[in-house]
Design a protein around this motif. Structure first.
Motif, PDB file in Angstrom:
ATOM      1  N   ARG A  62       0.817  -1.095  -0.089  1.00  0.00           N
ATOM      2  CA  ARG A  62       0.081  -0.079  -0.024  1.00  0.00           C
ATOM      3  C   ARG A  62       0.972   1.141  -0.126  1.00  0.00           C
ATOM      4  O   ARG A  62       1.986   1.346   0.886  1.00  0.00           O
ATOM      5  CB  ARG A  62      -0.867   0.110   1.308  1.00  0.00           C
ATOM      6  CG  ARG A  62      -1.821   1.225   1.296  1.00  0.00           C
ATOM      7  CD  ARG A  62      -2.815   1.100   2.318  1.00  0.00           C
ATOM      8  NE  ARG A  62      -3.699   2.479   2.298  1.00  0.00           N
ATOM      9  CZ  ARG A  62      -4.667   2.619   3.087  1.00  0.00           C
ATOM     10  NH1 ARG A  62      -5.066   1.587   3.944  1.00  0.00           N
ATOM     11  NH2 ARG A  62      -5.213   3.672   3.025  1.00  0.00           N
ATOM     12  N   SER A  63       0.384   2.191  -0.835  1.00  0.00           N
ATOM     13  CA  SER A  63       1.352   3.330  -0.792  1.00  0.00           C
ATOM     14  C   SER A  63       0.253   4.475  -0.662  1.00  0.00           C
ATOM     15  O   SER A  63      -0.592   4.684  -1.033  1.00  0.00           O
ATOM     16  CB  SER A  63       1.978   3.556  -2.268  1.00  0.00           C
ATOM     17  OG  SER A  63       2.810   2.391  -2.565  1.00  0.00           O
ATOM     18  N   MET A  64       1.107   5.595  -0.232  1.00  0.00           N
ATOM     19  CA  MET A  64       0.246   7.135   0.192  1.00  0.00           C
ATOM     20  C   MET A  64       1.397   7.995  -0.156  1.00  0.00           C
ATOM     21  O   MET A  64       2.556   7.962   0.377  1.00  0.00           O
ATOM     22  CB  MET A  64      -0.332   6.832   1.604  1.00  0.00           C
ATOM     23  CG  MET A  64       0.628   6.933   2.791  1.00  0.00           C
ATOM     24  SD  MET A  64      -0.048   7.031   4.313  1.00  0.00           S
ATOM     25  CE  MET A  64      -1.279   5.506   4.325  1.00  0.00           C
ATOM     26  N   PRO A  65       0.949   9.210  -0.381  1.00  0.00           N
ATOM     27  CA  PRO A  65       1.573  10.231  -0.324  1.00  0.00           C
ATOM     28  C   PRO A  65       2.029  10.992   0.686  1.00  0.00           C
ATOM     29  O   PRO A  65       1.220  11.011   1.788  1.00  0.00           O
ATOM     30  CB  PRO A  65       0.957  11.346  -1.610  1.00  0.00           C
ATOM     31  CG  PRO A  65      -0.283  10.586  -2.234  1.00  0.00           C
ATOM     32  CD  PRO A  65      -0.535   9.502  -1.153  1.00  0.00           C
ATOM     33  N   VAL A  66       3.208  11.237   1.032  1.00  0.00           N
ATOM     34  CA  VAL A  66       3.441  11.998   2.352  1.00  0.00           C
ATOM     35  C   VAL A  66       2.653  12.999   2.849  1.00  0.00           C
ATOM     36  O   VAL A  66       2.230  13.152   3.951  1.00  0.00           O
ATOM     37  CB  VAL A  66       4.971  12.455   2.335  1.00  0.00           C
ATOM     38  CG1 VAL A  66       5.429  13.224   3.609  1.00  0.00           C
ATOM     39  CG2 VAL A  66       6.059  11.367   2.120  1.00  0.00           C
ATOM     40  N   GLN A  67       2.175  13.867   1.870  1.00  0.00           N
ATOM     41  CA  GLN A  67       1.314  14.989   2.226  1.00  0.00           C
ATOM     42  C   GLN A  67      -0.153  14.632   2.803  1.00  0.00           C
ATOM     43  O   GLN A  67      -0.855  15.155   3.325  1.00  0.00           O
ATOM     44  CB  GLN A  67       0.912  15.853   0.936  1.00  0.00           C
ATOM     45  CG  GLN A  67       0.403  15.071  -0.088  1.00  0.00           C
ATOM     46  CD  GLN A  67       0.145  15.992  -1.374  1.00  0.00           C
ATOM     47  OE1 GLN A  67       1.121  16.869  -1.619  1.00  0.00           O
ATOM     48  NE2 GLN A  67      -0.774  15.544  -2.333  1.00  0.00           N
ATOM     49  N   GLU A  68      -0.435  13.183   2.520  1.00  0.00           N
ATOM     50  CA  GLU A  68      -1.748  12.589   3.113  1.00  0.00           C
ATOM     51  C   GLU A  68      -1.444  12.278   4.632  1.00  0.00           C
ATOM     52  O   GLU A  68      -2.562  12.042   5.405  1.00  0.00           O
ATOM     53  CB  GLU A  68      -2.073  11.455   2.227  1.00  0.00           C
ATOM     54  CG  GLU A  68      -2.680  11.780   0.942  1.00  0.00           C
ATOM     55  CD  GLU A  68      -3.184  10.626   0.362  1.00  0.00           C
ATOM     56  OE1 GLU A  68      -3.420   9.574   0.996  1.00  0.00           O
ATOM     57  OE2 GLU A  68      -3.699  10.556  -0.799  1.00  0.00           O
ATOM     58  N   ILE A  69      -0.253  12.322   5.012  1.00  0.00           N
ATOM     59  CA  ILE A  69      -0.156  11.815   6.573  1.00  0.00           C
ATOM     60  C   ILE A  69      -0.288  13.187   7.481  1.00  0.00           C
ATOM     61  O   ILE A  69       0.294  14.184   7.075  1.00  0.00           O
ATOM     62  CB  ILE A  69       1.507  11.473   6.755  1.00  0.00           C
ATOM     63  CG1 ILE A  69       1.710  10.007   5.696  1.00  0.00           C
ATOM     64  CG2 ILE A  69       1.776  11.131   8.173  1.00  0.00           C
ATOM     65  CD1 ILE A  69       3.134   9.544   5.873  1.00  0.00           C
ATOM     66  N   PRO A  70      -1.140  13.180   8.233  1.00  0.00           N
ATOM     67  CA  PRO A  70      -1.511  14.256   9.216  1.00  0.00           C
ATOM     68  C   PRO A  70      -0.376  14.664  10.035  1.00  0.00           C
ATOM     69  O   PRO A  70       0.248  13.847  10.571  1.00  0.00           O
ATOM     70  CB  PRO A  70      -2.790  13.890   9.825  1.00  0.00           C
ATOM     71  CG  PRO A  70      -2.591  12.281   9.900  1.00  0.00           C
ATOM     72  CD  PRO A  70      -1.945  11.900   8.606  1.00  0.00           C
TER      73      PRO A  70
END
Length: 598
Positions: free
Chosen positions: A277-285
């Motif tokens: 699973r991948s997510m952009p760093v900017q989505e991490i609160p």
């Protein structure tokens, strides 16, 4: 596999006979449901259990083991219990010696709620109980519920409410319409009609970890035994009719950063796959966590704090329950047993003692392959294997085994996967008010929607008793059936829901403010639902000649329950192993197997 009461019993009996024994326990302490922990209330450090335990005189094998370990001295007798039936006068059941079988009539004849006509009408169900025969009754009555049995034998409602249901619900943590009639008859025979000579009730002052579990573990370790904590077993290594080894669950989650993207990898050797699973760093609160759900019932929390990305395991280090993150409180909370962790993953409130696992976030890391995951697996070999976990533990192993065994070998594990667990909530409340002086310390209820048992801990738990003396308070523990309308309820809403029943049971505390409380939720108690008898495995596996099961969820030919069943199944498993090695078996103490009219 499993370092609870059953696993420890098997361990000490095997090591006494010259075996090398190794225990694998998935949590950070031994004891299972008997483990206890420290909580701070009203400025006092208090030892609390998963739920207050009572011992019964019919626990012959357990009490014998306590004698051998020199810990039987901790048992303190409870002389009477209170029966609280909704809308009826309170009843009292005493444990003084009785004449068998006429003692069954005493609580009925002197009842404040049952008429003589109702007693006479209950003769048919009485004869059924006195004619108990486990083999026949399991066959005849397991497919119907307790309510069906009462209807079939035309049992008066007051007899059910006052005489049967309080013991039924206190033992099974379930509602009467869900419970197997065969299990009810077995319970009543074991505790009441079949073994009245030892119809006694005990407690140990509220800290079984210190008074029972720790001495047992010490005895085991002093004789060369080994205990592996935080070691969950996820699969068995099979070779035809034998188990060759056990596979330990490994850290199969990897987190790494590739530029402005965070990747979460989970290797799944059993499924021969890798989940990504991948997510952009900017989505991490920032200053908060996001929950990432993964296959195999695992979660991690990822957050941004002080310019650093933090990734923590979502599993409580006490018993592996999945945690919730409370942003307002800035802490992780275990929904099962009430444990709490700080924002950085350090334990704040028991039972957990170990910090959450923190994942190192690598950069430009080579993604692990399936072959790499297989090479990292930890396998332990032995001659004999005993699965002494709770139902969720054995089901985790059974689910993985189903992927690797032949079709004809699946039936035993398919049945295990269909076993069910019952749920309960343990609520402890501190009041700044004295109770009526004649209130008994233990009470069973009937007719209430939620509360099934209560314990006045200020009279039973040594730590609470001392704290109550210092603070002039009273602490009561309530065992509550977890109903569907309680799912996802906050602690405040739960309290609001059960308060009317608390006040009805203890009217003297009406309008008294609550000054402290704690709540624990349990979902791993054995469920004795109708139709479950044929699902339970026997102690000796029907497939593998060196695999055994022990615990209160295992089938026995003798009518035995709960802690005594955990001990007895362990001793039977040990005897199977001894006989295979040509060694004389250990003695096992049986209750009366049949009723007086059987």
């Amino acid at each position: 596999m499993g370092g609870g009461l059953s696993g420890l019993t098997a361990g000490i009996h095997l090591i006494e006979r010259g075996f090398e024994v190794e225990i694998f326990e998935k949590s950070s302490v031994c004891g299972g449901k008997l483990s206890s922990f420290k909580e701070r209330h009203l400025g006092c450090d208090i030892s609390l259990e998963h739920g207050f335990h009572v011992w019964w005189g019919q626990y012959y094998n357990f009490i014998d083991m306590m004698k051998r370990l020199n810990i039987k001295r901790h048992l303190k007798e409870i002389h009477s219990i209170e029966i609280k039936v909704k809308g009826c006068a309170n009843e009292t059941i005493g444990f003084s010696p009785k004449v068998y079988p006429f003692f069954l009539l005493f609580p009925l004849l002197f009842s404040r709620n049952i008429s003589f006509r109702e007693i006479m009408k209950s003769g048919t169900i009485g004869l059924l109980i006195l004619g108990y025969d486990k083999k026949r009754y399991d066959k005849w009555f397991d497919k119907i519920s307790f309510n069906d049995l009462m209807k079939e034998y035309d049992t008066p409602e007051n007899i059910q409410k006052v005489f049967f249901e309080p013991f039924l619900q206190a033992g099974f943590f379930a509602e009467p319409h869900e419970i197997s009639a065969a299990s009810f008859l077995e319970l009543f025979h074991f505790y009441l009609s079949g073994n009245i000579r030892d119809f006694k009730c005990y407690h140990i002052g509220g800290n079984p970890q210190e008074k029972v579990i720790e001495p047992t573990v010490k005895y085991f370790l002093d004789r060369g035994g080994r205990v592996n904590f935080n070691s969950e077993i996820e699969n068995l290594i099979i070779d035809n009719y034998k188990v060759k080894g056990i596979q330990q669950k490994s850290n199969d989650i990897h987190v790494y950063r590739d530029g402005e993207v965070i990747h979460i990898l989970q290797t799944a050797p059993l499924e021969r796959s890798i989940f990504k699973r991948s997510m952009p760093v900017q989505e991490i609160p920032e200053d908060n966590y996001i929950k990432v759900e993964l296959p195999q019932n695992q979660t991690i929390f990822i957050g941004f704090f002080n310019g650093e990305i933090i990734a923590l395991s979502g599993e409580c280090t006490h018993a592996g329950c999945l945690l919730n993150w409370d942003y307002k409180e800035g802490r992780f909370i275990c929904p099962c047993h009430g444990g709490q962790f700080s924002r950085d993953g350090y334990p704040l409130k028991g039972p957990p003692l170990i910090a959450l696992s923190r994942f190192k976030i690598g950069e430009n890391v080579k993604e692990p392959s399936y072959e790499h995951a297989v090479s990292q697996q930890v396998v332990h070999s032995a001659d004999y294997f005993i699965i002494a976990t709770d139902i969720p533990g054995v089901q985790g192993i059974a689910n993985n085994i189903m992927m690797s065994v032949d079709e004809w070998q699946k039936d035993e594990f398919h049945k295990i996967l269909n076993l069910k667990t019952s749920s309960c909530i343990v609520l402890r409340i501190w009041f700044n008010k004295s109770l009526e002086p004649d209130r008994l310390p233990v009470g069973f209820t009937s007719g209430f929607k939620f509360i099934i048992v209560y314990f006045i801990l200020s009279q039973l738990n040594d730590d609470v008793k001392e704290c109550s003396r210092k603070t002039d308070t009273q602490c009561i523990e309530f065992i509550i059936i977890k109903t569907p309308d309680m799912i996802n309820l906050s602690d405040a809403k739960l309290l609001e829901l059960v308060t009317p029943e608390i006040v009805e049971i203890f009217p003297e505390i009406k309008d008294t403010p609550m000054i402290d409380f704690s709540i624990m939720r349990h979902d791993n108690y054995t469920f004795f639902n109708k139709g479950a008898v044929n699902l339970r495995p026997h102690v000796q596996s029907s497939i593998f000649i060196n695999l055994f099961y022990s615990g209160d969820w295992v089938y026995l030919d003798a009518p035995v329950f709960f802690m005594e069943k955990a001990v007895m199944t362990a001793k039977i498993a040990v005897n199977h192993i001894l006989l295979k090695e040509g060694i004389a078996p250990n003695p096992i103490y049986l209750p009366n197997v049949r009723g007086i009219l059987s």
